[in-house]
Design a protein around this motif. Sequence first.
Motif, PDB file in Angstrom:
ATOM      1  N   ILE A  31     -10.423 -28.373 -31.701  1.00  0.00           N
ATOM      2  CA  ILE A  31      -9.965 -29.237 -30.617  1.00  0.00           C
ATOM      3  C   ILE A  31      -8.748 -30.036 -31.055  1.00  0.00           C
ATOM      4  O   ILE A  31      -7.794 -30.200 -30.305  1.00  0.00           O
ATOM      5  CB  ILE A  31     -11.101 -30.169 -30.168  1.00  0.00           C
ATOM      6  N   LEU A  33      -5.480 -28.075 -30.847  1.00  0.00           N
ATOM      7  CA  LEU A  33      -4.885 -27.810 -29.540  1.00  0.00           C
ATOM      8  C   LEU A  33      -4.001 -28.981 -29.162  1.00  0.00           C
ATOM      9  O   LEU A  33      -4.459 -30.122 -29.159  1.00  0.00           O
ATOM     10  CB  LEU A  33      -5.987 -27.636 -28.494  1.00  0.00           C
ATOM     11  N   LEU A  75      -5.042 -32.522 -27.322  1.00  0.00           N
ATOM     12  CA  LEU A  75      -6.450 -32.923 -27.396  1.00  0.00           C
ATOM     13  C   LEU A  75      -6.705 -33.573 -28.732  1.00  0.00           C
ATOM     14  O   LEU A  75      -6.324 -33.043 -29.750  1.00  0.00           O
ATOM     15  CB  LEU A  75      -7.355 -31.701 -27.241  1.00  0.00           C
ATOM     16  N   MET A  82     -11.347 -36.790 -27.244  1.00  0.00           N
ATOM     17  CA  MET A  82     -11.771 -35.747 -26.332  1.00  0.00           C
ATOM     18  C   MET A  82     -12.843 -34.895 -26.981  1.00  0.00           C
ATOM     19  O   MET A  82     -13.812 -34.512 -26.338  1.00  0.00           O
ATOM     20  CB  MET A  82     -10.591 -34.869 -25.923  1.00  0.00           C
ATOM     21  N   PHE A 118      -0.250 -23.875 -23.766  1.00  0.00           N
ATOM     22  CA  PHE A 118      -1.205 -24.818 -24.349  1.00  0.00           C
ATOM     23  C   PHE A 118      -0.757 -26.255 -24.110  1.00  0.00           C
ATOM     24  O   PHE A 118      -1.557 -27.133 -23.828  1.00  0.00           O
ATOM     25  CB  PHE A 118      -1.347 -24.571 -25.857  1.00  0.00           C
ATOM     26  N   ILE A 132      -1.424 -27.158 -20.372  1.00  0.00           N
ATOM     27  CA  ILE A 132      -2.828 -27.356 -20.009  1.00  0.00           C
ATOM     28  C   ILE A 132      -3.419 -28.510 -20.817  1.00  0.00           C
ATOM     29  O   ILE A 132      -4.266 -29.254 -20.323  1.00  0.00           O
ATOM     30  CB  ILE A 132      -3.633 -26.050 -20.189  1.00  0.00           C
ATOM     31  N   GLY A 133      -2.930 -28.684 -22.040  1.00  0.00           N
ATOM     32  CA  GLY A 133      -3.408 -29.797 -22.854  1.00  0.00           C
ATOM     33  C   GLY A 133      -3.064 -31.131 -22.227  1.00  0.00           C
ATOM     34  O   GLY A 133      -3.883 -32.050 -22.179  1.00  0.00           O
ATOM     35  N   TYR A 153      -2.583 -31.714 -19.172  1.00  0.00           N
ATOM     36  CA  TYR A 153      -3.395 -31.917 -17.975  1.00  0.00           C
ATOM     37  C   TYR A 153      -4.757 -32.476 -18.366  1.00  0.00           C
ATOM     38  O   TYR A 153      -5.289 -33.378 -17.724  1.00  0.00           O
ATOM     39  CB  TYR A 153      -3.590 -30.605 -17.215  1.00  0.00           C
ATOM     40  N   SER A 154      -5.324 -31.908 -19.427  1.00  0.00           N
ATOM     41  CA  SER A 154      -6.698 -32.244 -19.799  1.00  0.00           C
ATOM     42  C   SER A 154      -6.879 -33.686 -20.192  1.00  0.00           C
ATOM     43  O   SER A 154      -7.986 -34.193 -20.171  1.00  0.00           O
ATOM     44  CB  SER A 154      -7.155 -31.373 -20.967  1.00  0.00           C
TER      45      SER A 154
END
Lengths: 326, 172, 514
Positions: free
Chosen positions: C34, C37, C40, C44, C401, C404-405, C407-408
């Motif tokens: 994690i 990435l 993150l 998280m 990555f 989307i990272g 966003y997360s």
Amino acid sequence: MNKNHQIVVLFLLILTIMVFGVISQPAQAQWKPDRPVTLLVGNSAGGGADLFARAIAKVIADYKLCEQPVVVLNKPGGSHSIAYAYLREQASPYIIAVTSSSYFTVPLTGNSPVSPTDFTPIAHFSKDPNMVVLQPKSPFKTIEELVAFAKANPGKLKFAGSSNLSDDTIICELLNEQAGINIQYVPFESGSDILAALLGGHVDMGAMSPAEASEHVKNGDLRTLAVSAFDRYRDLPDVPTFKELGYDIDQQQSRAVIIEKSAPAEVVTYYSDLMKKVSQTPEWEDWLAKNGMVPMFLDSNDYKAYHQEVLEDYKVNVDKILSKNK
Amino acid sequence: MPKKINKAEMIFGLGAIVLAITIFLIGQKTKLIFFRGTTPGAAFMPYLTAAGIGLCGFWLFFKQLLNMRQSKKDKTNDKKDNNTEENKIKFFKKQDIKNFIVVIVSSILIVILANPLGFLISLTLGIIAMAKFLGTPSWRTSILVGIGSGISFYLIFDLFLKVPLPRGLFGI
Amino acid sequence: MDLLHNLYLGFSILLDNPLAIMYAIVGVLAGVIIGALPGLGPSMGIAVLLPLTYGMQPVTGIIMLAGVYYGAMYGGSISAVLINTPGDSAAVMTTLDGYPLAVQGQAGKALGIAAYASVIGGTVCVVVFMLVAPIIANFAVAFGPAEYFSLMILGLTSIAGMTGKSPVKGFLSAFLGLFVATIGLDLVTGGQRYTLGAIQLFEGIDFIPVAMGLFGIAEIITVKNASSDINVDQSSIKIKNLFPNKQEWKYCAPHIFRGTILGFIIGLLPGAGATIAAFLSYDLAKRTSKRSDLFGKGAIEGVAAPECANNAASMGAMVPMFTLGIPGSGATAVMMGALMMFGLTPGPAFFRNNADFAWGLIASMYVGNVCLLILGILGLPIFIKVLKVKAPILNAVVMGFILIGSYSLNNSLFNVGLTIFFGALGYVMKKLEIPAAPMVLAIVLGAMTEKSLRQAMMLADGNIGTMLGKPIVIVVLLLALGLAFGTPIINAIKRARKSSSAKKADRQSDVARA
């Protein structure tokens, strides 16, 4: 009977059964969700409201209170405003949200695109009492001593609370108003910051949740002044409430669940009943007790009136504070 | 030796000064207070940093201005053409601009298409486009890479981390 | 001795519960993945694995979460070194020398030293933690707003030290970062600042989207020549090369020593965490190293120093969490929530009331650190293979990555947009040779600087004398002044001495000739 007769009798029989079937239905259709339910939270994982929502979801899952899964969704930002805005925009019977004080306070500052009038209250769960504590080396043994000192030294005492407009600010403001003193409110960001500032003696007093404070109080690291609640805090029974000391202060955070206002009555009733079942489980009562929250369950009918009362209360207090800032 | 002129730095310096002034103006418009009584107000930090930005921007601009003056002087002394390619620092290589556009435009499209198509799908498409236009010779490789990434994202972010990704028409 | 007995107790609890060791490994593994990435980080990781711990014994649960915590810290370094995208703020410093090393084909060395430094920092601090936790808790709360302000000033002056070629550009970057830090709802007045009405900006701009854009995306856009798909020497993957050789150990050892102490102390302070520790350590290393001009271009000490400091700080952050119930950072806050969920209330009585749990946890930290080391070394060849992928494909996937990272982080597309914006800005800054690190660091420090300053002024009733008159404040501010002006002053003195001794020599030779 000839064939025609048989058919007619069969037909009438079926018709009768159908009529009976329809008549025996309850007067109003029972609504049940046929899709997963989203429980919306305005802060990120680990925050107070998030833990609260996850506790609700867990109880529902453990006791199988809902046929559909209840999933927690975090939409942090804007002091919960983003979550509420999302709730209003989606306007779906499958999305509900947990609320805390910011639900009332932020719209009153003009920083939120939504307000409580956009939503229908579903149920009210509990109150978070607030304890006012003193730093370990505080010279004040009673509230009278503190008030006397404050009267003689306006602006000298410092009160630590979270954010610039919260229940903590209101407690400080009410205390100032009712005792005729001027304690200066200094905003901090979170309960831990306040705790650190108190333990280090950087501020004279502060507002904390009794659960956070109790270890330190029992250890003698923090002194207590009073608790802002309806009754004394169970774990610290020696601490008087403000009301007992003669002050009309019982400001507490309400924790409740809401839905967008266009939801039909059956939907609201369903969720209200669901939440009622949650509140009656022993696991829930345990959880509330562990976190220092006081249960006060109101279903959708009872909460409606209380919701209005709380809203009016906040309006008055927030106006007082905002006008001071001008 | 002629000093190199960096036009881009001049522009950036000017930009910084403009930014500083904008910060100040917006602050005034939203009625931020610099000092309230004895405590710094909401405008304290922004204005201080704006001053810093403005000063640094001015310095950058001014330095290049001095370089230009210097090179003009050298020009008259040296008779060499000081505006040769070596002296103007090349800011944009053609390849750079292409990369820049590919990456930024693809990313913006991914964001715009995230809600209608679903984040995973728009990401997959975006990666295919970026892989191809950043230099992969064959479409087939790009598409494979895109789909592979899409699946990995699904596994990691949707299943494992349970991140609620925007879903589009196709429910993904 | 009491201590050894307690430690023995802790290990025996672990051995009684072999599942716990397995969970430690799972935690570290999950944490590393994690953390690697982009976007993150530890918080998280802990939040995600938290539900898995619901049914577990408290000891096992916390052991797993602690593993996630420092696994994620190491994981952030992996992406920092390989793709110049720091996984969390503490890894920003690792990119400065780690990525150049990777570009030079030395990724193995960089990751190797990062693993070692992290584990050394972490393990030493576990020991220190055991010895001093209850005692130094009081030190942690001696820091109030005025003291934090002085600490922030120290941090900001250090930024001057990492500006590379042109100080002005470094300062510009820092000022931009400080400004970005002010965007959002003001803590003290509650009003909107520079948000232009967008509620997504109310909580301010988080540094992670900025870091991913400025570092990661900017790097991806920048052209590499066709021949420089990152060169990975096949030979650098051999196990032998993953161990820093003797010479490199000699370079790094003093910095690791200093970095660990510094990191632990900074980590102790609630609110000041791994990030500040990492860059103060980097700055210290740069100033005290004989190879200081190599910093920023691939000095191995430049990876070792921040890495051991940030792990030391993570351990340090656990001290106030356990002993006072004050979490030192976002990740520790989530951990504390987990502890309370298990019914264990951190606080002064924690060690007394939960001795076996506490010592079991400490024992697990040793185990966790060892797992980290083994994982790091075993995983290196795999990590490095990442670099062998052709540039366009690698870049496209990494972009995916990054998007989307980001966003997360907050389940928000707005953050993704921010990342893209800062990516474009980062590209421009890179071309102009304006360093990106000061900006990111200023964002991290800026919010706390302003908050502390205003709180301190309010507490001191506007009297600057009272505010600055405290002992800790004075010491730290003097340090800051020393760091800021020390080098020029020392250089000036050196020059003066040189010229006076030269004059002396001239005179002597004149006399001799005469």
